[in-house]
Design a protein around this motif. Structure first.
Motif, short mmCIF file in Angstrom:
data_model
loop_
_atom_site.label_atom_id
_atom_site.label_comp_id
_atom_site.label_asym_id
_atom_site.label_seq_id
_atom_site.Cartn_x
_atom_site.Cartn_y
_atom_site.Cartn_z
N ALA A 55 0.85 -1.20 0.00
CA ALA A 55 0.00 0.00 0.00
C ALA A 55 0.88 1.25 0.00
CB ALA A 55 -0.90 -0.01 1.25
N GLY A 56 0.33 2.33 -0.52
CA GLY A 56 0.98 3.65 -0.44
C GLY A 56 2.39 3.66 -0.98
N THR A 57 3.28 4.23 -0.21
CA THR A 57 4.68 4.34 -0.61
C THR A 57 5.30 2.97 -0.87
OG1 THR A 57 5.05 6.47 0.42
CG2 THR A 57 6.95 5.02 0.29
N SER A 58 4.92 1.99 -0.06
CA SER A 58 5.48 0.65 -0.25
C SER A 58 5.03 0.06 -1.58
CB SER A 58 5.07 -0.26 0.91
OG SER A 58 5.59 0.23 2.11
N SER A 102 6.12 -3.82 3.40
CA SER A 102 5.46 -2.97 4.41
C SER A 102 6.48 -2.44 5.40
CB SER A 102 4.39 -3.78 5.14
OG SER A 102 3.81 -3.01 6.15
N GLN A 103 6.61 -1.13 5.45
CA GLN A 103 7.51 -0.52 6.43
C GLN A 103 7.16 -1.02 7.83
OE1 GLN A 103 8.99 1.54 9.47
NE2 GLN A 103 6.90 2.19 9.01
N SER A 104 5.90 -0.83 8.22
CA SER A 104 5.47 -1.14 9.60
C SER A 104 5.25 -2.62 9.82
CB SER A 104 4.15 -0.42 9.90
OG SER A 104 3.13 -0.89 9.03
N THR A 107 0.15 -3.14 8.24
CA THR A 107 -0.92 -2.60 7.41
C THR A 107 -2.03 -3.63 7.19
OG1 THR A 107 0.60 -1.07 6.40
CG2 THR A 107 -1.37 -1.58 5.12
N VAL A 153 5.50 10.65 9.61
CA VAL A 153 4.42 9.90 8.96
C VAL A 153 4.75 9.66 7.48
CG1 VAL A 153 2.02 10.10 8.17
CG2 VAL A 153 2.57 10.46 10.58
N ALA A 154 5.31 10.67 6.82
CA ALA A 154 5.68 10.50 5.42
C ALA A 154 6.91 9.61 5.31
CB ALA A 154 5.95 11.85 4.78
N SER A 155 6.77 8.52 4.58
CA SER A 155 7.85 7.55 4.48
C SER A 155 8.93 8.02 3.49
CB SER A 155 7.25 6.23 4.01
OG SER A 155 8.23 5.24 3.97
N LEU A 237 2.67 11.63 -4.05
CA LEU A 237 2.12 11.20 -2.75
C LEU A 237 2.79 11.98 -1.61
CD1 LEU A 237 0.40 9.33 -0.96
CD2 LEU A 237 2.19 7.60 -1.15
N LYS A 238 4.13 12.08 -1.71
CA LYS A 238 4.86 12.81 -0.67
C LYS A 238 4.35 14.24 -0.56
CE LYS A 238 6.21 10.48 0.96
NZ LYS A 238 6.34 9.06 1.18
N GLU A 241 0.62 14.54 0.76
CA GLU A 241 0.34 14.20 2.16
C GLU A 241 0.89 15.22 3.15
OE1 GLU A 241 1.88 10.40 3.59
OE2 GLU A 241 3.59 10.53 2.24
N VAL A 354 -1.41 1.99 9.36
CA VAL A 354 -2.86 1.92 9.13
C VAL A 354 -3.34 0.50 9.40
CG1 VAL A 354 -4.71 2.47 7.48
CG2 VAL A 354 -2.56 3.74 7.41
#
Ligand code: F6R
Length: 357
Positions: A55-58, A102-104, A107, A153-155, A237-238, A241, A354
């Motif tokens: 998702a997102g940046t990933s 996934s960074q975290s 997700t 928050v912004a990766s 995206l960066k 956001e 998220v």
């Protein structure tokens, strides 16, 4: 701790050269060969097609990952948005391997897909910054991105780390398949680290670009072709956001199929021109938008640059250009948000991880 930095985001952008060096040291054996879990190597070999889910940046790192694995290891790859895959699963090949980025590692959208593919009995590898996270525990294999904690928050550094690990995985897979490579991946990655450092030293120039193009605008478009398109998506995206500027990334060729209608007098269009095979065509797109009043900001590559380009990147190996091309975009976004008085590290309405669908 952010130390003398005004924001975690700026600190994390600056940490990227170090993260690349860290990744090199973690994935290199003493004899210079790539160090990778034998089971992961086998899973990559056994797969007839790879499905990257994120998702997102990933997800944006996954798009670059597809290109890396296909061009270096010659294996077919599809990259999917996790939340879409969840409700609209395509037919998969006979022997798929699923790669979750996934960074975290938490997700929910990506986890939903992981649960489903495990039920179907397919192997899964998680590329994450948090080993021991849910996605890491529930997959068969984990590759660590070694970016260190990402607080903003912004990766930023997690994204470049993901791409570096994907490049290493692609190279390892190619070697295990007996393909000969005409470059030394470790050497090329260290050049990336050095170039990143040079770029992080160019903050003044990038702050100036942010001021010139983005201090008052309502919207901003990013265009590029091939990997520049993927990096443009990440740049957009960066920017959106953290600065709340409506920013969208488009494939250069798609402009004339609709988006060009949005170009008004002064609309900033950030165009990436870092690849030889699309240099003329993206510059053609820039002419099209400029003719309609846009304010184009071209970010190009040494050797492909032209007069009036706003910023020129030093050359790195073609495959690795996305890792350096994103740095000016991260810094431009940072300064745009700063100039507009936004809360850079904690943008409104967003959470770092998220964990709900
Ligand atoms: C953007 C950003 C988000 C995350 C996305 C996926 O800067 O941080 O788009 O990339 O929520 O998060 P992870 O990688 O933790 O699965």
């Amino acid at each position: 701790e952010k130390g003398t930095y005004p924001h975690y985001m700026l600190k994390e952008i600056d940490e990227q050269p170090l993260v690349i060096r860290n990744i090199i040291s973690k994935y290199q054996k003493e004899n210079g060969e790539i160090k990778l879990d034998e089971d992961i190597r086998k899973a990559m070999q056994a797969a007839d097609r790879i499905y990257i889910i994120a998702a997102g940046t990933s997800y944006h790192a996954g798009l670059v990952g597809k290109q890396l694995i296909e061009s270096i290891a010659k294996k077919p790859v599809e990259t999917h948005i996790a939340s879409e895959f969840l409700y609209n699963m395509p037919l998969v090949s006979e022997k798929p391997l699923f790669i979750f980025i996934s960074q975290s590692g938490e997700t929910a959208d990506s986890r939903g897909v992981l649960v489903n593919v495990k039920k179907l009995g397919y192997p899964a590898l998680t590329i994450t910054n948090v080993p021991g996270s849910t996605l890491s525990r529930e997959a068969d294999f984990t590759l660590h991105t070694y970016a260190g904690p990402e607080i903003a928050v912004a990766s930023t550094k997690a994204y470049t780390a993901q791409m570096a690990v994907l490049a290493i995985l692609a190279v390892d897979t190619a070697k295990a398949r007996g393909l000969t490579l005409d470059f030394d991946p470790i050497k090329e990655l260290s050049i990336v680290g050095t170039v990143m450092e040079t770029l992080c030293d160019q903050k003044e120039a990038l702050e100036k670009i942010a001021r010139e193009y983005l201090s008052v605008t309502r919207n901003c478009f990013f265009i590029g072709r091939a990997s520049d398109y993927y990096v443009g998506l990440e740049g957009a995206l960066k920017l959106k956001e953290i600065s709340y500027i409506q920013a969208e990334g488009f494939a250069g060729g798609e402009l004339k199929h609709g988006t060009i209608a949005l170009i008004e007098e002064g609309t900033p269009v950030i165009a990436l021109a870092t690849q030889k095979h699309v240099n003329l065509s993206i510059r053609g797109n820039v002419k099209e938008v400029a003719a309609r009043g846009a304010n184009p900001c071209i970010i190009s590559l040494e050797g492909l640059n032209a007069d009036n380009d706003a910023f020129v990147l030093p050359k790195v190996h073609d495959y690795l250009t996305p890792l350096v091309a994103v740095i000016p975009l991260q810094l431009i976004s940072y300064y745009a948000a700063l100039h507009r008085g936004c809360d850079v590290d904690k943008p409104r309405n967003l959470a770092k991880s998220v964990t709900v669908e």
